[in-house]
Scaffold this motif. Structure first.
Motif, PDB file in Angstrom:
ATOM      1  N   ASP A 112      -5.349 -53.564 -16.446  1.00  0.00           N
ATOM      2  CA  ASP A 112      -6.083 -52.504 -17.141  1.00  0.00           C
ATOM      3  C   ASP A 112      -7.421 -53.058 -17.629  1.00  0.00           C
ATOM      4  O   ASP A 112      -7.460 -53.979 -18.437  1.00  0.00           O
ATOM      5  N   CYS A 113      -8.495 -52.493 -17.119  1.00  0.00           N
ATOM      6  CA  CYS A 113      -9.850 -52.898 -17.516  1.00  0.00           C
ATOM      7  C   CYS A 113     -10.605 -51.737 -18.141  1.00  0.00           C
ATOM      8  O   CYS A 113     -11.835 -51.718 -18.140  1.00  0.00           O
ATOM      9  N   SER A 114      -9.875 -50.772 -18.686  1.00  0.00           N
ATOM     10  CA  SER A 114     -10.516 -49.563 -19.197  1.00  0.00           C
ATOM     11  C   SER A 114     -11.444 -49.839 -20.377  1.00  0.00           C
ATOM     12  O   SER A 114     -12.315 -49.031 -20.680  1.00  0.00           O
ATOM     13  N   ASP A 115     -11.296 -50.985 -21.022  1.00  0.00           N
ATOM     14  CA  ASP A 115     -12.176 -51.307 -22.152  1.00  0.00           C
ATOM     15  C   ASP A 115     -13.293 -52.269 -21.754  1.00  0.00           C
ATOM     16  O   ASP A 115     -14.001 -52.784 -22.601  1.00  0.00           O
ATOM     17  N   LYS A 116     -13.487 -52.496 -20.455  1.00  0.00           N
ATOM     18  CA  LYS A 116     -14.489 -53.457 -19.976  1.00  0.00           C
ATOM     19  C   LYS A 116     -15.753 -52.745 -19.495  1.00  0.00           C
ATOM     20  O   LYS A 116     -15.689 -51.662 -18.930  1.00  0.00           O
ATOM     21  N   GLN A 117     -16.889 -53.392 -19.707  1.00  0.00           N
ATOM     22  CA  GLN A 117     -18.165 -52.930 -19.179  1.00  0.00           C
ATOM     23  C   GLN A 117     -18.502 -53.880 -18.024  1.00  0.00           C
ATOM     24  O   GLN A 117     -18.933 -55.008 -18.241  1.00  0.00           O
ATOM     25  N   LEU A 118     -18.266 -53.455 -16.792  1.00  0.00           N
ATOM     26  CA  LEU A 118     -18.299 -54.348 -15.645  1.00  0.00           C
ATOM     27  C   LEU A 118     -19.674 -54.853 -15.256  1.00  0.00           C
ATOM     28  O   LEU A 118     -19.782 -55.806 -14.508  1.00  0.00           O
ATOM     29  N   ALA A 122     -20.937 -61.719 -18.468  1.00  0.00           N
ATOM     30  CA  ALA A 122     -19.801 -62.496 -18.975  1.00  0.00           C
ATOM     31  C   ALA A 122     -18.481 -61.858 -18.548  1.00  0.00           C
ATOM     32  O   ALA A 122     -17.545 -62.559 -18.134  1.00  0.00           O
ATOM     33  N   THR A 123     -18.402 -60.531 -18.621  1.00  0.00           N
ATOM     34  CA  THR A 123     -17.188 -59.833 -18.198  1.00  0.00           C
ATOM     35  C   THR A 123     -16.964 -60.023 -16.705  1.00  0.00           C
ATOM     36  O   THR A 123     -15.844 -60.298 -16.262  1.00  0.00           O
ATOM     37  N   ALA A 124     -18.030 -59.885 -15.918  1.00  0.00           N
ATOM     38  CA  ALA A 124     -17.920 -60.054 -14.470  1.00  0.00           C
ATOM     39  C   ALA A 124     -17.462 -61.474 -14.124  1.00  0.00           C
ATOM     40  O   ALA A 124     -16.637 -61.669 -13.232  1.00  0.00           O
ATOM     41  N   LYS A 125     -17.974 -62.459 -14.861  1.00  0.00           N
ATOM     42  CA  LYS A 125     -17.553 -63.848 -14.629  1.00  0.00           C
ATOM     43  C   LYS A 125     -16.069 -64.013 -14.951  1.00  0.00           C
ATOM     44  O   LYS A 125     -15.336 -64.652 -14.192  1.00  0.00           O
ATOM     45  N   ASP A 126     -15.618 -63.432 -16.058  1.00  0.00           N
ATOM     46  CA  ASP A 126     -14.194 -63.497 -16.412  1.00  0.00           C
ATOM     47  C   ASP A 126     -13.330 -62.864 -15.317  1.00  0.00           C
ATOM     48  O   ASP A 126     -12.287 -63.411 -14.947  1.00  0.00           O
ATOM     49  N   SER A 130     -10.710 -64.881 -13.050  1.00  0.00           N
ATOM     50  CA  SER A 130      -9.305 -64.452 -13.121  1.00  0.00           C
ATOM     51  C   SER A 130      -8.765 -64.126 -11.732  1.00  0.00           C
ATOM     52  O   SER A 130      -7.632 -64.490 -11.397  1.00  0.00           O
ATOM     53  N   LEU A 131      -9.574 -63.451 -10.924  1.00  0.00           N
ATOM     54  CA  LEU A 131      -9.150 -63.125  -9.556  1.00  0.00           C
ATOM     55  C   LEU A 131      -8.983 -64.394  -8.721  1.00  0.00           C
ATOM     56  O   LEU A 131      -8.020 -64.534  -7.969  1.00  0.00           O
ATOM     57  N   ALA A 132      -9.924 -65.321  -8.860  1.00  0.00           N
ATOM     58  CA  ALA A 132      -9.863 -66.572  -8.088  1.00  0.00           C
ATOM     59  C   ALA A 132      -8.657 -67.417  -8.477  1.00  0.00           C
ATOM     60  O   ALA A 132      -8.151 -68.191  -7.658  1.00  0.00           O
TER      61      ALA A 132
END
Length: 180
Positions: A112-118, A122-126, A130-132
């Motif tokens: 759930d990323c509904s509270d993220k601003q993509l 910094a969020t994109a790096k996280d 996380s995916l990697a």
């Protein structure tokens, strides 16, 4: 002084060693790329994204395209994980794949990323890191629905440019596809 572009024929480019991108879905989706499902609201984009995720997880064709069997990361940007899980199970049944349910569900990571601003670096790096770190690493990341991640209308903006740039970084990290 003009700096002209270095055009060449396709044949010459192949001779130079330039290769076509590696497909994940023959003729539709390729590695290290970003693809966008663009359509008006309520036009079944999420439905199509779920079907694509299932087709990748099962390694089964979607419409007329053959899909490579791979792990998928599904980033839920609206409605929460429970909502997507319910839709996912309904879609698996509707596609006649109930006999493969567990295998498909095992190959789809959900967060759930509904509270993220993509479009935030910094969020994109996280997200990228996380995916990697997932094992096995997904080759496809689905962001659904993308318009909610930006909290704005669907016209061009610098935020969308940043988001696409971050999407490409994620696709390269995964050696796969980011689907918005």
């Amino acid at each position: 002084v003009f700096n002209f572009l270095a055009f060449g024929t396709a044949k010459d480019k192949i001779k130079q060693g330039i290769k076509a991108p590696s497909p994940l879905a023959a003729g539709l989706f390729f590695r290290k790329t970003v693809a966008a499902l663009g359509a008006p609201e309520d036009s079944f984009k999420s439905n199509w994204a779920l079907q694509a995720a299932i087709s990748f997880a099962a390694g089964l064709p979607c419409f007329t395209f053959s899909f490579k069997k791979c792990h998928v990361a599904y980033l839920v940007l609206e409605g929460g994980e429970g909502y997507i899980l319910e839709r996912l199970e309904d879609k698996i049944e509707a596609m006649g794949l109930s006999h493969m349910r567990d295998e498909i569900m095992e190959r789809i990571y959900i967060v759930d990323c509904s509270d993220k601003q993509l479009d935030d670096e910094a969020t994109a790096k996280d997200i990228r890191e996380s995916l990697a770190a997932l094992n096995p690493r997904p080759e496809v990341a689905v962001f659904d629905p993308i318009t909610y991640a930006l909290n704005e209308d669907v016209r061009y903006s610098p935020n969308k440019t940043r988001l696409c740039r971050e999407g490409l970084r994620i696709a390269k990290t995964l050696n796969g596809l980011v689907l918005f």
